[in-house]
Write a protein that holds these residues in place. Structure first.
Motif, PDB file in Angstrom:
ATOM      1  N   LYS A  50      17.297  38.681  41.957  1.00 38.47           N
ATOM      2  CA  LYS A  50      15.770  38.780  42.306  1.00 38.47           C
ATOM      3  C   LYS A  50      15.299  38.695  43.590  1.00 38.47           C
ATOM      4  O   LYS A  50      14.159  39.862  43.620  1.00 38.47           O
ATOM      5  CB  LYS A  50      15.565  37.430  41.961  1.00 38.47           C
ATOM      6  CG  LYS A  50      15.524  36.157  40.244  1.00 38.47           C
ATOM      7  CD  LYS A  50      14.755  34.895  40.434  1.00 38.47           C
ATOM      8  CE  LYS A  50      15.693  34.518  38.984  1.00 38.47           C
ATOM      9  NZ  LYS A  50      15.643  33.267  38.127  1.00 38.47           N
ATOM     10  N   TYR A  79       8.717  36.651  45.181  1.00 40.19           N
ATOM     11  CA  TYR A  79       9.471  38.319  44.270  1.00 40.19           C
ATOM     12  C   TYR A  79       8.772  39.545  45.052  1.00 40.19           C
ATOM     13  O   TYR A  79       8.693  39.849  43.943  1.00 40.19           O
ATOM     14  CB  TYR A  79       9.928  37.475  43.019  1.00 40.19           C
ATOM     15  CG  TYR A  79      11.040  36.780  43.279  1.00 40.19           C
ATOM     16  CD1 TYR A  79      12.582  36.778  43.858  1.00 40.19           C
ATOM     17  CD2 TYR A  79      10.905  35.517  42.153  1.00 40.19           C
ATOM     18  CE1 TYR A  79      12.793  35.097  43.617  1.00 40.19           C
ATOM     19  CE2 TYR A  79      11.525  34.532  41.863  1.00 40.19           C
ATOM     20  CZ  TYR A  79      12.777  34.751  42.819  1.00 40.19           C
ATOM     21  OH  TYR A  79      13.822  33.310  42.390  1.00 40.19           O
ATOM     22  N   LEU A 116      14.373  38.397  36.383  1.00 39.34           N
ATOM     23  CA  LEU A 116      13.049  37.345  36.526  1.00 39.34           C
ATOM     24  C   LEU A 116      13.966  36.439  35.781  1.00 39.34           C
ATOM     25  O   LEU A 116      14.637  34.769  36.483  1.00 39.34           O
ATOM     26  CB  LEU A 116      11.774  37.584  36.651  1.00 39.34           C
ATOM     27  CG  LEU A 116      10.586  36.134  37.053  1.00 39.34           C
ATOM     28  CD1 LEU A 116      11.256  34.987  38.315  1.00 39.34           C
ATOM     29  CD2 LEU A 116       9.872  36.003  36.357  1.00 39.34           C
TER      30      LEU A 116
END
Length: 383
Positions: free
Chosen positions: A108, A59, A100
């Protein structure tokens, strides 16, 4: 193991300090006047890897520990750039972790990489004109509409309110039950139709932080924009509070450390009655008191960082940290300013900004009185 981590943190801190010296210190006074940190600063921070460090690599983060995030926030606070420190905490340690921990994989992937790069700045929208610490007074609503929701209401005192492009909005989705049982969280884009930013509020301190009013007039969000489960938003809030309040405690302690350092340098150089102020017993005793308070809180927050890493930090412990650290921060900063005498009241001396920036710490993120109530309830419940 801990010594290896500390070595890495020290190297990372040097990176943060270089960034402050080159990209923040020369321009901060301008941002204070304009009441806004340019978005380009956020993207530069992202390029340097200073945002959302502890997000998983998939991410956009580095997959490192919470400690790295706090190196950024604490180094900014210690250096006196406290408005930016708090704005970064809201973005990287609060908003990003809501996404998250409660977001879908699609959410996300959509937001977190851009939050790590600084392209997308996050804000948390809880406080309303008639509802601060008391969420029972929340009036913003989200009503089902087709394949989504229509949100109506207003928010105030929102950190990153002008700069953000992602707003996590708390709204009531079930008016027939107490707010805690009928609250939901939604992801609202800053360019959504019906969403508008009000004035950038004129505060007594933290001038470089864009703290704003927000208005939602029939803002449509799809089912994909629901963060977590319907009517379970309050649980999400409670889950994130320990991290949020510990982060504020860390910034408070670092801010106090910075004020102490300023005072120490000043009393060594400034003379009164034919000698340096540092030779006066009253000054020396006050410095000893300040250093003791700061050191005790440093020990506390470092131990609490370990508990957070093991997911063992309780709400009561985080409340203790937030309450005690921010009260200590204000005491130490006030004493430091007193040592500067009349010069401490002049804006050309950095200590004056420390003083103004610190005061709100005892209010936002849960006022000191609320923290004491939480701590007391935890104690009494164990009797």
């Amino acid at each position: 193991m801990r010594s290896e981590l500390q070595a890495e943190l020290n190297i990372f801190k040097e990176t943060v300090e270089r960034f402050i010296e080159q990209e923040i210190a020369p321009f901060y006074h301008i941002w204070e006047q304009e009441k806004l940190v340019p978005k380009t600063v956020w993207t530069k921070m992202g390029q340097e890897g200073l945002l959302c460090c502890d997000l998983p690599e998939e991410y956009g983060g580095f997959g490192v520990s919470y400690d790295f995030n706090m190196v950024v926030a604490e180094t900014l606070a210690r250096a006196g750039y406290f408005a930016l420190s708090c704005s970064v905490i809201v973005h990287a340690d609060i908003a990003a972790h809501y996404v998250l921990n409660a977001g879908t994989e699609k959410q996300k992937q959509k937001y977190l990489p851009k939050m790590a790069s600084g392209e997308c700045i996050g804000a948390i929208c809880m406080t309303e004109p008639s509802a601060g610490s008391d969420l029972q007074g929340l009036k913003t609503t989200a009503k089902p509409s087709g394949d989504g929701w229509l949100i109506n209401g207003s928010k105030t005192f929102i950190t990153n309110g002008q700069n953000s492009s992602l707003y996590i909005v708390a709204a009531r989705t079930d008016l027939s039950v107490p707010t805690a049982k009928g609250l939901s969280l939604f992801l609202v884009d800053g360019d959504a139709e019906g969403f508008s930013r009000g004035q950038n509020l004129d505060k007594i301190g933290q001038h470089a932080a864009d703290t704003s009013e927000l208005f939602l007039d029939n803002v449509f969000v799809s089912e994909d924009d629901l963060l977590g489960e319907v009517d379970r938003g309050f649980v999400g809030l409670m889950t994130e509070l320990p991290r949020e309040r510990l982060s504020l405690a860390c910034s408070a302690t670092a801010h106090a450390e910075g004020a102490l350092a300023l005072a120490l340098d000043y009393v060594k150089e400034r003379k009164a009655f034919g000698q340096p102020l540092a030779n006066l017993q009253d000054i020396r005793f006050k410095l000893a008191e300040m250093a003791t308070k700061v050191t005790l809180h440093r020990v506390m927050i470092e131990s609490y960082k370990l508990l957070l890493a093991e997911k063992e930090l309780t709400t009561a412990q985080a409340s203790m940290a937030k309450y005690s650290s921010t009260e200590m921060e204000c005491e130490v900063v006030d004493t430091a300013l007193q040592m500067f005498g009349g010069y401490g009241y002049m804006q050309e001396y950095a200590i004056s900004r420390y003083y103004l920036d610190a005061r709100v710490q005892r209010i936002y993120g849960g006022a000191s009185e609320i923290m004491k109530e939480i701590i007391a309830r935890d104690l009494i419940g164990k009797l």
